[in-house]
Scaffold this active site. Sequence first.
Site, mmCIF file in Angstrom:
data_model
loop_
_atom_site.group_PDB
_atom_site.id
_atom_site.type_symbol
_atom_site.label_atom_id
_atom_site.label_comp_id
_atom_site.label_asym_id
_atom_site.label_seq_id
_atom_site.Cartn_x
_atom_site.Cartn_y
_atom_site.Cartn_z
ATOM 1 N N ARG A 241 0.841 -1.196 0.000
ATOM 2 C CA ARG A 241 0.000 0.000 0.000
ATOM 3 C C ARG A 241 0.868 1.236 0.000
ATOM 4 O O ARG A 241 1.785 1.356 0.813
ATOM 5 C CB ARG A 241 -0.947 0.017 1.211
ATOM 6 C CG ARG A 241 -2.033 -1.039 1.127
ATOM 7 C CD ARG A 241 -3.022 -0.932 2.252
ATOM 8 N NE ARG A 241 -3.930 -2.063 2.220
ATOM 9 C CZ ARG A 241 -4.786 -2.363 3.188
ATOM 10 N NH1 ARG A 241 -4.858 -1.588 4.254
ATOM 11 N NH2 ARG A 241 -5.577 -3.408 3.089
ATOM 12 N N SER B 172 -8.167 -1.145 0.791
ATOM 13 C CA SER B 172 -9.173 -1.472 1.806
ATOM 14 C C SER B 172 -9.858 -0.235 2.363
ATOM 15 O O SER B 172 -10.566 0.463 1.652
ATOM 16 C CB SER B 172 -8.543 -2.307 2.912
ATOM 17 O OG SER B 172 -9.538 -2.814 3.789
ATOM 18 N N HIS B 173 -9.619 0.068 3.630
ATOM 19 C CA HIS B 173 -10.300 1.150 4.328
ATOM 20 C C HIS B 173 -9.547 2.474 4.226
ATOM 21 O O HIS B 173 -9.975 3.462 4.826
ATOM 22 C CB HIS B 173 -10.460 0.777 5.799
ATOM 23 C CG HIS B 173 -9.158 0.387 6.440
ATOM 24 N ND1 HIS B 173 -8.542 -0.818 6.187
ATOM 25 C CD2 HIS B 173 -8.354 1.042 7.301
ATOM 26 C CE1 HIS B 173 -7.420 -0.879 6.870
ATOM 27 N NE2 HIS B 173 -7.275 0.235 7.552
ATOM 28 N N LYS C 18 -2.427 -6.712 -3.782
ATOM 29 C CA LYS C 18 -1.963 -7.912 -3.087
ATOM 30 C C LYS C 18 -2.268 -9.144 -3.925
ATOM 31 O O LYS C 18 -3.121 -9.111 -4.827
ATOM 32 C CB LYS C 18 -2.610 -8.035 -1.710
ATOM 33 C CG LYS C 18 -4.108 -8.307 -1.719
ATOM 34 C CD LYS C 18 -4.614 -8.509 -0.287
ATOM 35 C CE LYS C 18 -6.104 -8.820 -0.254
ATOM 36 N NZ LYS C 18 -6.572 -9.105 1.118
ATOM 37 N N ASP D 4 -16.596 -1.150 4.178
ATOM 38 C CA ASP D 4 -15.442 -0.307 3.855
ATOM 39 C C ASP D 4 -15.158 -0.291 2.360
ATOM 40 O O ASP D 4 -15.970 -0.737 1.547
ATOM 41 C CB ASP D 4 -14.221 -0.773 4.640
ATOM 42 C CG ASP D 4 -13.691 -2.118 4.163
ATOM 43 O OD1 ASP D 4 -14.499 -2.937 3.686
ATOM 44 O OD2 ASP D 4 -12.476 -2.357 4.253
ATOM 45 N N ASP E 239 -13.238 -1.927 0.210
ATOM 46 C CA ASP E 239 -13.231 -3.128 -0.625
ATOM 47 C C ASP E 239 -14.208 -4.194 -0.148
ATOM 48 O O ASP E 239 -14.209 -5.304 -0.662
ATOM 49 C CB ASP E 239 -11.820 -3.712 -0.719
ATOM 50 C CG ASP E 239 -11.319 -4.283 0.599
ATOM 51 O OD1 ASP E 239 -11.767 -3.823 1.667
ATOM 52 O OD2 ASP E 239 -10.459 -5.184 0.578
ATOM 53 N N ASP F 74 -14.613 -5.773 2.864
ATOM 54 C CA ASP F 74 -14.266 -6.865 3.779
ATOM 55 C C ASP F 74 -14.473 -6.510 5.257
ATOM 56 O O ASP F 74 -14.221 -7.344 6.125
ATOM 57 C CB ASP F 74 -12.827 -7.352 3.533
ATOM 58 C CG ASP F 74 -11.763 -6.315 3.847
ATOM 59 O OD1 ASP F 74 -12.115 -5.174 4.207
ATOM 60 O OD2 ASP F 74 -10.564 -6.647 3.716
ATOM 61 N N ARG F 75 -14.948 -5.302 5.541
ATOM 62 C CA ARG F 75 -15.209 -4.910 6.928
ATOM 63 C C ARG F 75 -16.670 -4.514 7.101
ATOM 64 O O ARG F 75 -17.365 -4.234 6.125
ATOM 65 C CB ARG F 75 -14.295 -3.748 7.340
ATOM 66 C CG ARG F 75 -12.829 -4.095 7.284
ATOM 67 C CD ARG F 75 -11.971 -2.970 7.833
ATOM 68 N NE ARG F 75 -10.562 -3.302 7.694
ATOM 69 C CZ ARG F 75 -9.612 -2.906 8.526
ATOM 70 N NH1 ARG F 75 -9.911 -2.134 9.550
ATOM 71 N NH2 ARG F 75 -8.353 -3.250 8.336
ATOM 72 N N THR G 4 -2.323 -10.296 14.063
ATOM 73 C CA THR G 4 -3.182 -9.517 13.183
ATOM 74 C C THR G 4 -2.820 -9.805 11.729
ATOM 75 O O THR G 4 -1.657 -9.908 11.373
ATOM 76 C CB THR G 4 -3.018 -8.026 13.484
ATOM 77 O OG1 THR G 4 -3.475 -7.768 14.816
ATOM 78 C CG2 THR G 4 -3.811 -7.174 12.517
ATOM 79 N N GLU H 241 -10.702 -7.301 15.759
ATOM 80 C CA GLU H 241 -11.333 -6.137 16.375
ATOM 81 C C GLU H 241 -11.523 -4.998 15.379
ATOM 82 O O GLU H 241 -12.330 -4.101 15.600
ATOM 83 C CB GLU H 241 -10.514 -5.646 17.569
ATOM 84 C CG GLU H 241 -9.039 -5.396 17.302
ATOM 85 C CD GLU H 241 -8.763 -4.194 16.446
ATOM 86 O OE1 GLU H 241 -9.442 -3.159 16.644
ATOM 87 O OE2 GLU H 241 -7.885 -4.273 15.569
ATOM 88 N N LYS I 134 -11.941 -11.836 5.129
ATOM 89 C CA LYS I 134 -13.048 -11.308 5.901
ATOM 90 C C LYS I 134 -14.111 -10.812 4.937
ATOM 91 O O LYS I 134 -13.811 -10.487 3.792
ATOM 92 C CB LYS I 134 -12.603 -10.226 6.872
ATOM 93 C CG LYS I 134 -11.694 -9.143 6.346
ATOM 94 C CD LYS I 134 -11.367 -8.182 7.450
ATOM 95 C CE LYS I 134 -10.091 -7.416 7.384
ATOM 96 N NZ LYS I 134 -8.914 -7.948 6.842
ATOM 97 N N ARG J 46 -1.221 1.582 17.099
ATOM 98 C CA ARG J 46 -2.526 1.203 17.636
ATOM 99 C C ARG J 46 -2.347 0.709 19.073
ATOM 100 O O ARG J 46 -1.457 -0.100 19.352
ATOM 101 C CB ARG J 46 -3.186 0.124 16.779
ATOM 102 C CG ARG J 46 -3.386 0.535 15.330
ATOM 103 C CD ARG J 46 -4.461 -0.289 14.638
ATOM 104 N NE ARG J 46 -4.389 -0.182 13.190
ATOM 105 C CZ ARG J 46 -4.885 0.815 12.466
ATOM 106 N NH1 ARG J 46 -5.487 1.819 13.084
ATOM 107 N NH2 ARG J 46 -4.777 0.814 11.155
#
Length: 543
Positions: free
Chosen positions: A22, A113-114, A126, A277, A279, A281-282, A344, A364, A376, A496
């Site tokens: 990314r 993604s997000h 990816k 999100d 793509d 997946d969330r 993760t 999470e 996901k 995080r």
Amino acid sequence: MDIKAVKTTPYADQIMGTSGLRKKTAVMRQPHYLENFVQSVFDSLDGFEGKTLVVGGDGRYFNKEALQIILKMAAANQFGKIIVGQNGVLSTPAASHLIRKYQAFGGLILSASHNPGGADGDFGIKFNIHTGAPAPQILTAAISDRAAEIDRYWTIEAPDVDLSVVGTYMLGASEVVVIDSVSDYVAYMQEIFDFSTLKKLFQSGFSMTFDAMNAVTGPYAKRLFEELLGAPTGTVVNAIPLPDFGGLHPEPNLTYAKHLVDRMMQPSAPDFAAASDGDGDRFMILGPSFFLNPSDALAIFADYLDTVPFYHGKVYGVARSMPTSVAVDAVARRRSLPLYETPTGWKFFGNLLDAKKIALCGEESFGAGSFHIREKDGLWAVLLFLSIMAETGKSVSQLAHELWHRDGRVFCSTHSYEGLDANDAADLMHALVDRLPELPGQTIAGLTIDQAFEFSYDDPVSCETTAHQGICLYLADKSRVVFRLSGTGSSGATLRVYYNRLVQDTMRFEADVQETLADLITFADTVAEISSRTGRTAPTVRT
């Protein structure tokens, strides 16, 4: 259409993170940058000649141009068939499903993604292997190594493929099959869930809002909820995928989906709301005046998964990423299910799913999935929760409160400090690691540390060990604070900090999350010296 070799030189920064490569879009658009990485992927694979490759992306800025580059390179590298979503669009879960359904060699997924989109936003790519799962560490390391030394890539000179029309085209000796991006995935959801029961839920007067956030799931959600399940037109909002997500930050959480959260806090709120999100997946789930923490959602999924006939007799076990709250642990104990704790990154669930050690997994960070694919899956999670509501007749808040009364409420929150100086963030983590041996037994900011260690994972299937996956501090009252540098950013660094506290006192279940965790937050800032080392007095995002 002759195959030609193009000379190139390596870029030093093509190192894969938690989920592929990314970067800022401007970085990806540098001469030969994308081509170098794609060729490095192909050079790291064996035996794909004549096989099938799935290609698609989340529709963000540069997606169309990147796809044409990849199609020509895949043809030059002698893939036999390339399956691509119409207009180059595929959600990440849909791509994983297509890889599995058509027994493809693998797939290239274009998504950050997000992360934000647009010319000034982010872009990602990816490779997913034949199971539909993200590439394992041994392969991502090989790709990064190859990218550091690449000196040529292969392509063909040919007109661009018209991706707007479903059909089959020839590109050199390779067959390019443009498919309806939505149909295969939606048909699979109809195999998994009882749509007749879900349709009755909407016929009963049940009201819902789904916010696609101008991202990839809009067309999928329109087909599922409005066309097949009979939800009223307008149930799906922000439904048209846009290259810049319409200026929205396509991450479904309390900060970036505040417009949806605010609506659900109004007296006129619908019975249920969800968002996904960039793509797909969330997921985020809300009830009237109620936010469902994704860790609690995973626990509810574990409690009710076997009520869905597709999963009868197949709930082998569950897994969560290490920073995810322990809410699902109590459900696993109560239902005598094996529980696995992984680093993760969705790729760590793949071996467990393939070996039938787990049926359900989640993180999470608003991600959950099952053995139906190897990613996901945000829309699957929403359909699963709707199925549970239809089965039980209970609301979002009722299901959450029942969970808390059975097992206690795990108050949890993630504080993300985005855009940090990479050196400052690394120094913070190194300093904390150096202090780990001396921390147990110390009282800092009024809290006593019981255990302090770096998380390491021994894969029970591959027997591989993955070390340095986050710093865990367990306190005397069994609360937990975890520090981790994220691998999903495109520039700088993101720290995080994850907070967990189990509360058994039912009188405290309605307490404010941040107030309940306030002493842990002060402790984390003190022990890691977050403010002094980063200059940040507050996180960018709280979830």
